[in-house]
Enzyme design. Structure first.
Site, mmCIF file in Angstrom:
data_model
loop_
_atom_site.group_PDB
_atom_site.id
_atom_site.type_symbol
_atom_site.label_atom_id
_atom_site.label_comp_id
_atom_site.label_asym_id
_atom_site.label_seq_id
_atom_site.Cartn_x
_atom_site.Cartn_y
_atom_site.Cartn_z
ATOM 1 N N HIS A 94 0.670 -1.037 -0.389
ATOM 2 C CA HIS A 94 -0.053 0.050 -0.117
ATOM 3 C C HIS A 94 1.009 1.519 0.252
ATOM 4 C CE1 HIS A 94 -2.769 3.079 0.976
ATOM 5 N NE2 HIS A 94 -3.866 2.127 1.001
ATOM 6 N N GLU A 147 -4.905 2.243 -6.757
ATOM 7 C CA GLU A 147 -4.968 3.091 -6.116
ATOM 8 C C GLU A 147 -3.841 4.249 -6.071
ATOM 9 O OE1 GLU A 147 -6.576 1.637 -2.318
ATOM 10 O OE2 GLU A 147 -4.689 1.654 -1.554
#
Ligand code: PGA
Length: 224
Positions: A94, A147
């Protein structure tokens, strides 16, 4: 579709039962053959959440990270083998972890450890440079979460959600077949992405903290 709630550093033990009850009361049970629901609580909450969700077997669990080490003297780390049979998925790479120094080398080790423990890695990338650094083995994985870092609501300099066209351009440029999309997805913006055939799911941060709002996102995701 797969819809993942990334709770990040939020929630306590006391919040879990109520969250699940409200979510379960509002999710449309008729769509659960089309949408996989995955919740990623912080590490200390994973086991109690697993216990609570035994009554809701459609809810799957992800960890928000796993250790790059296999096992041993690594204080504070949680190994993939320790999550076996608890988490079915692990979010790896992430951008909020990369900001703290995580490299593609770390991501590769985490990917291998997850696979060896029978856990499905969900590999996050925020631009083509990160993707380019992955091994062919990782690149052939189907659970890619795109993302863009500046679309993540809690990121500094967040610009909010990016347009479906921007997602399309990026996906064509990098040549992956399918992506899970994340970055300020909520019950209002989710519909913008449902017509993009290569989007196979959503990774939802802020809007997943409210069980009602997350139930709406899951329900709408079935319309893709
Ligand atoms: P956001 O977070 O939905 O709050 O933008 C998404 C993520 O970081 O996974």
């Amino acid at each position: 579709m797969i819809v993942i709630a990334n709770w990040k550093q939020n929630k306590t033990f006391a919040d879990l039962k109520e969250w699940v009850e409200i979510f379960d009361a509002n999710v449309n049970k008729d769509i659960l053959d089309k949408v996989v629901v995955v919740i990623a609580p912080s590490f200390p909450l994973i086991s109690p959440f697993k216990m609570i969700t035994q009554a809701y077997p459609y809810i799957k669990i992800a960890s928000q990270d796993i250790s790059r080490f296999e096992a041993g003297a690594h204080t504070g780390e949680v190994g993939a083998f320790q999550l076996k049979n608890i988490a079915e998925y692990a979010i790896i790479g992430h951008s909020e972890r990369r900001k703290n120094g995580e490299t593609n080398g770390d991501v590769t080790q985490k990917f291998t450890n997850a696979r060896n423990a029978g856990i499905n890695p969900i590999i996050c990338f925020s631009d083509e440079n990160e993707l380019a650094g992955f091994s062919p083995d990782i690149r052939s994985s189907l659970n890619f979460a795109y993302e863009p870092a500046n679309a993540i609501s809690t990121a500094e300099n967040s610009t909010g959600p990016i347009s479906p066209d921007q997602v399309k351009n990026m996906v064509e440029k990098i040549g992956v077949k399918q992506v899970i999309y994340g970055g300020s997805v909520d019950q209002n913006t989710v519909e913008n992405y449902l017509n993009l055939p290569f989007i196979v799911g959503f990774l939802v941060g802020g809007a997943s903290l409210d069980p009602l709002s997350f139930a709406h996102i899951v329900n709408k995701s079935a319309n893709s």
